[in-house]
Design a protein around this motif. Structure first.
Motif, PDB file in Angstrom:
ATOM      1  N   LEU A  99      48.788  33.916  46.359  1.00 50.30           N
ATOM      2  CA  LEU A  99      48.108  35.156  46.711  1.00 50.30           C
ATOM      3  C   LEU A  99      47.099  35.551  45.628  1.00 50.30           C
ATOM      4  CD1 LEU A  99      48.136  37.215  48.900  1.00 50.30           C
ATOM      5  CD2 LEU A  99      49.927  38.452  47.698  1.00 50.30           C
ATOM      6  N   VAL A 103      43.125  36.305  46.688  1.00 51.51           N
ATOM      7  CA  VAL A 103      42.695  37.663  47.007  1.00 51.51           C
ATOM      8  C   VAL A 103      42.670  38.498  45.734  1.00 51.51           C
ATOM      9  CG1 VAL A 103      43.025  39.598  48.578  1.00 51.51           C
ATOM     10  CG2 VAL A 103      44.089  37.414  49.096  1.00 51.51           C
ATOM     11  N   TRP A 104      41.658  39.367  45.650  1.00 50.25           N
ATOM     12  CA  TRP A 104      41.674  40.280  44.523  1.00 50.25           C
ATOM     13  C   TRP A 104      42.388  41.555  44.926  1.00 50.25           C
ATOM     14  CZ3 TRP A 104      41.044  44.979  42.625  1.00 50.25           C
ATOM     15  CH2 TRP A 104      41.182  45.070  41.241  1.00 50.25           C
ATOM     16  N   ARG A 107      46.741  43.570  40.087  1.00 47.84           N
ATOM     17  CA  ARG A 107      47.951  42.743  39.952  1.00 47.84           C
ATOM     18  C   ARG A 107      49.190  43.554  39.617  1.00 47.84           C
ATOM     19  NH1 ARG A 107      44.961  39.338  42.588  1.00 47.84           N
ATOM     20  NH2 ARG A 107      43.669  37.961  41.356  1.00 47.84           N
ATOM     21  N   ARG A 271      43.428  39.563  33.737  1.00 50.11           N
ATOM     22  CA  ARG A 271      42.103  38.997  34.008  1.00 50.11           C
ATOM     23  C   ARG A 271      42.165  37.498  34.298  1.00 50.11           C
ATOM     24  NH1 ARG A 271      37.236  40.422  32.481  1.00 50.11           N
ATOM     25  NH2 ARG A 271      36.923  38.592  31.202  1.00 50.11           N
ATOM     26  N   ALA A 274      44.563  34.426  37.631  1.00 51.05           N
ATOM     27  CA  ALA A 274      44.149  33.514  38.702  1.00 51.05           C
ATOM     28  C   ALA A 274      43.866  32.112  38.174  1.00 51.05           C
ATOM     29  CB  ALA A 274      42.918  34.066  39.412  1.00 51.05           C
TER      30      ALA A 274
END
Ligand SMILES: Nc1ncnc2c1ncn2[C@@H]1O[C@H](COP(=O)(O)OP(=O)(O)OP(=O)(O)O)[C@@H](O)[C@H]1O
Ligand SMILES: [Mg+2]
Lengths: 277, 453
Positions: A99, A103-104, A107, A271, A274
């Motif tokens: 996920l 997708v942004w 978090r 940051r 991902a």
């Protein structure tokens, strides 16, 4: 039309997402199980039974005319909330790698949704065991605001710790296994199966600073006061009451510090999640 | 970080570098970490190497390139999922990504529950999902399965539901990675129609696809990535051609037409060019409009001294356009050269006005007998030079337009971008889209104050 340089959604505007994720946690947990929520009562009740037999009967933890089962339960529910939250949140980022890569979204919602769903369990467990407390410790309405406020502080503290663990685990995957070990030891450093005064009055004075340096001790003490009262060695144990100022102060300080440090660190690490998951 | 935010662009990527750390062969064990503090060893991998890209509002652009060329990485940077290691990324407007359909679906939840959860992940409010719920279910075509846990869905149904949610986000900027080819033929048809609807409604679309048919159908402009570099940016047909060449040859970027005259030196050698240089000597590019002196020196053999006069010619070419820009010979100007004595060197200076625009130029030299036409020395590509001109013009000749505007409504305010055609905006983009060097559009309209009234 606004020009944005960073993704536009903040945690505040993600309340909707947080609510959905908490609902998902709860639904998934109880879907297709006949006992549903009652399952989350099984562990505390079973442990209460076992520890009552072992510590109150065999080992004779001195509680005067008090009641070990409610004493244990009032502390253990706090511990269970904290421990379950952090132990599930530690894998929240790594476990949702798919996920996060696609997708942004902020978090933070991943560990926070786990903490909040544990908070729901905590609330339900308190409700479910309240007859036991009322039977053993009487009705004390003045303690209810203390329970609510204490729960708020406990949630903030737990959320901060959960974010740190979840973020650290991305770069250091062993943490997930390590956490279970840490929490096993941490449990015994927390006055859940023994009242705090037994440490103070024991021969091992050196242990006192350790137990007091443990933030969870203070949250447990807060709930001991609000749910059980004051454990004493002889005579009747005073009933539930408003926790003292020191406890409030220390708990508030830990809650604010943990939440602030957790948020700052987590944001910094987030940051690059991902890239690394 | 370069460049100010500029609302004329829907997407503005400037000098973007993206680096990944790739773990070394042997990750350290816990024991090593704790006792010798051996850190994990990492290799740097550069997935994007200084990519710049600007996309107008309402434009649809395709990204193509070989596997691993960095397409998905670029899309994730635009989406804000990956941080820029260097450079900057700006997006104007609400953004939605179709990267992986159904990412975030939970198998135990029903289709309905997953629609709300996934909608929230994509940034929709409950009310927005309520509003499009019927349309989502209808588009996905999952019908009565909507209240069944998605674990029981076929993989096609799963991605269709994911696609349906994502396209109902109604973004201003839509990023699509490789998802048009999911589902059966009918669904693909509908997805393509849906995407075309986006494009027609003036949304900005960035499409990553290996399906060149879909690319042709949706995007007029296409960008080719190769090993993390942007190697082509222009009309889709040309881009696909460039990409196919790239794939076929495994060769570097689409070189322009091979030069018809290969580098060569021919001639009978009776007279020989010994040196050619362009003065003043500069490092790099010469500014357009300056003068330069081409100095050519040559020698001759005894035999040639009997054969008559010599003529020295120069020709300036633009190889990327296969174009002779300029040619002259001394004889054409009535200058006949006596062959120098053996051992002596003659020099001829051509003073040139470099009234040309940005580009690489090559110079060919020719030494002939002026009366017989015998070629003593023909030297192709004897030297080359580079010219830069202000970025607002394109071509070869520096015609340097001054622009006068007679328009009672004056100028379009710079802080606004033009409205879409259906609301009176320009039908076509005011600038050429097929400029060979992307990212060099002028930032301000060039207007001659004397002519602008
Ligand atoms: N998280 C990561 N860690 C390390 N390397 C990565 C990571 N993500 C991408 N890469 C590398 O970056 C390069 C570009 O990957 P990317 O996914 O952008 O390629 P792509 O052009 O989308 O390829 P495809 O056509 O196969 O989808 C690849 O070599 C990939 O191995
Ligand atoms: Mg890809």
């Amino acid at each position: 039309m606004a020009v944005r340089t960073t993704p536009p959604r903040t945690l505040l505007s993600s309340g909707e997402l947080l609510r959905n994720l908490v609902a998902k946690e709860l639904k998934v947990r109880y879907k297709g199980s006949a006992l549903g929520f009652l399952w989350s009562l099984v562990t505390p009740l079973l442990l209460t039974g076992v520890f009552t037999v072992v510590f109150a009967t065999f080992l004779r933890i001195p509680l005067g005319e008090g009641n070990f089962a409610t004493f244990f339960l009032s502390g253990y529910l706090v511990w269970q909330f904290f421990s379950n939250s952090v132990n599930s949140a530690v894998g929240a980022i790594v476990g949702n790698g798919a996920l996060i890569k696609k997708v942004w979204f902020p978090r933070e919602v991943l560990p926070l949704s786990l903490v909040l769903s544990q908070g729901v369990h905590f609330g339900l467990a308190l409700l479910a065991t309240s007859p036991l407390f009322i039977w053993q410790r009487g009705v004390h309405l003045e303690a209810i605001p203390a329970i609510l406020l204490g729960f708020l502080l406990l949630t903030a503290f737990t959320a901060g710790v959960a974010m740190v663990f979840a973020g650290l685990n991305v770069g250091f995957r062993d943490l997930q296994e390590l956490t279970q070990v840490i929490f096993l030891a941490w449990f015994y450093l927390t006055p859940v199966i023994y009242p705090l005064y037994t440490v103070r009055e024991s021969g091992a004075q050196w242990a006192v600073p350790f137990v007091l340096a443990n933030p969870v001790t203070w949250f447990v003490e807060l709930f001991h006061a609000a749910l059980y009262g004051t454990p004493v060695a002889v005579g009747p144990n005073p009933p539930p009451h408003w926790p003292d100022a020191t406890t409030w102060l220390v708990c508030s300080a830990w809650a604010v510090a943990a939440l602030a440090v957790g948020t700052v660190l987590f944001r910094r690490w987030a940051r690059t999640f991902a890239k690394e998951v | 970080m370069a460049g100010e935010a500029d609302p004329r662009w829907a997407v503005q990527v400037d000098g973007l570098w993206e680096r990944f750390r790739i773990a070394g062969d042997r990750p350290p064990t816990l024991k090593e970490r704790l006792f010798t503090f051996r850190r994990a060893e990492y290799r740097q991998f550069e997935a994007l190497k200084g990519v710049s890209l600007r996309i107008r509002h309402g434009e649809s652009v395709a990204l193509i390139g070989h596997n691993g060329s960095g397409k998905s990485t670029l899309l994730k940077c635009i989406a804000g999922i990956l941080p820029a290691d260097e450079g900057s990324v700006r997006v104007d407007g609400r953004l939605a990504t179709l990267l992986e359909l159904g990412a975030g679906f939970h198998p135990d939840l029903t289709g309905r529950e997953n629609v709300y959860l996934n909608g929230a992940i994509l940034g929709l409010t409950r009310r927005e999902v309520d509003g499009s719920f019927a349309a989502i279910v209808d588009f996905a075509g999952v019908g009565e399965f909507i209240d069944t846990p998605v674990r029981n869905y076929s993989s096609g149904m799963y991605v269709r539901l994911g696609f349906a949610i994502a396209v109902h986000v109604d973004p201003d900027v839509l990023l699509v990675d490789e998802v048009l080819s999911v589902g059966d033929a009918a669904f693909q048809e509908r997805s393509l129609a849906r995407m075309r609807g986006f494009v027609e409604r003036g949304k900005t679309v960035v499409l990553v696809s290996h399906d060149l048919g879909a690319v042709r159908a949706l995007c007029r402009r296409t960008v080719v990535l190769d090993h993390g570099r942007l190697v082509f940016d222009g009309p889709t047909d040309d881009a696909i051609e460039a990409y196919e060449e790239l794939v076929a040859g495994g060769a570097p970027p689409p070189e322009p037409e091979p030069d018809p005259v290969g580098p060569a030196r021919t001639g009978d050698g009776g007279a020989r060019i010994v040196d050619a240089r362009l003065l003043p000597a500069v490092d790099g590019a010469r500014p357009s409009g300056t003068t330069a002196q081409l100095v050519v020196s040559f020698t001759a053999e005894e035999a040639v001294r009997e054969a008559g006069s010599l003529s020295l010619g120069i020709a300036v070419r633009r190889p990327d356009m296969a174009l002779y820009v300029y040619e002259t010979r001394t004889a054409w100007r009535g200058i006949y050269l006596a062959p120098p004595r053996p051992g002596a060197t003659a020099a001829v200076t051509f003073t040139l006005d470099l009234a040309v625009l940005t580009g690489e130029y090559l110079v060919d030299l020719l030494l002939v007998n002026a009366s017989t036409g015998v070629i003593h020395d023909r030297w192709q590509e004897a030297l080359g030079f580079t010219v830069t001109s202000p970025e607002h013009d394109f071509g070869v000749a520096a015609l340097d337009a001054r622009i006068g505007v007679a328009n009672p409504d004056g100028f379009w305010p710079a802080e606004l971008h033009a409205p879409p055609p259906e609301r009176g905006g320009p039908r076509e983009h005011p600038l050429r889209e097929d400029r060979p060097s992307p990212g060099h559009e002028p930032d301000v309209p060039r207007v001659d104050p004397a002519l602008a009234r």
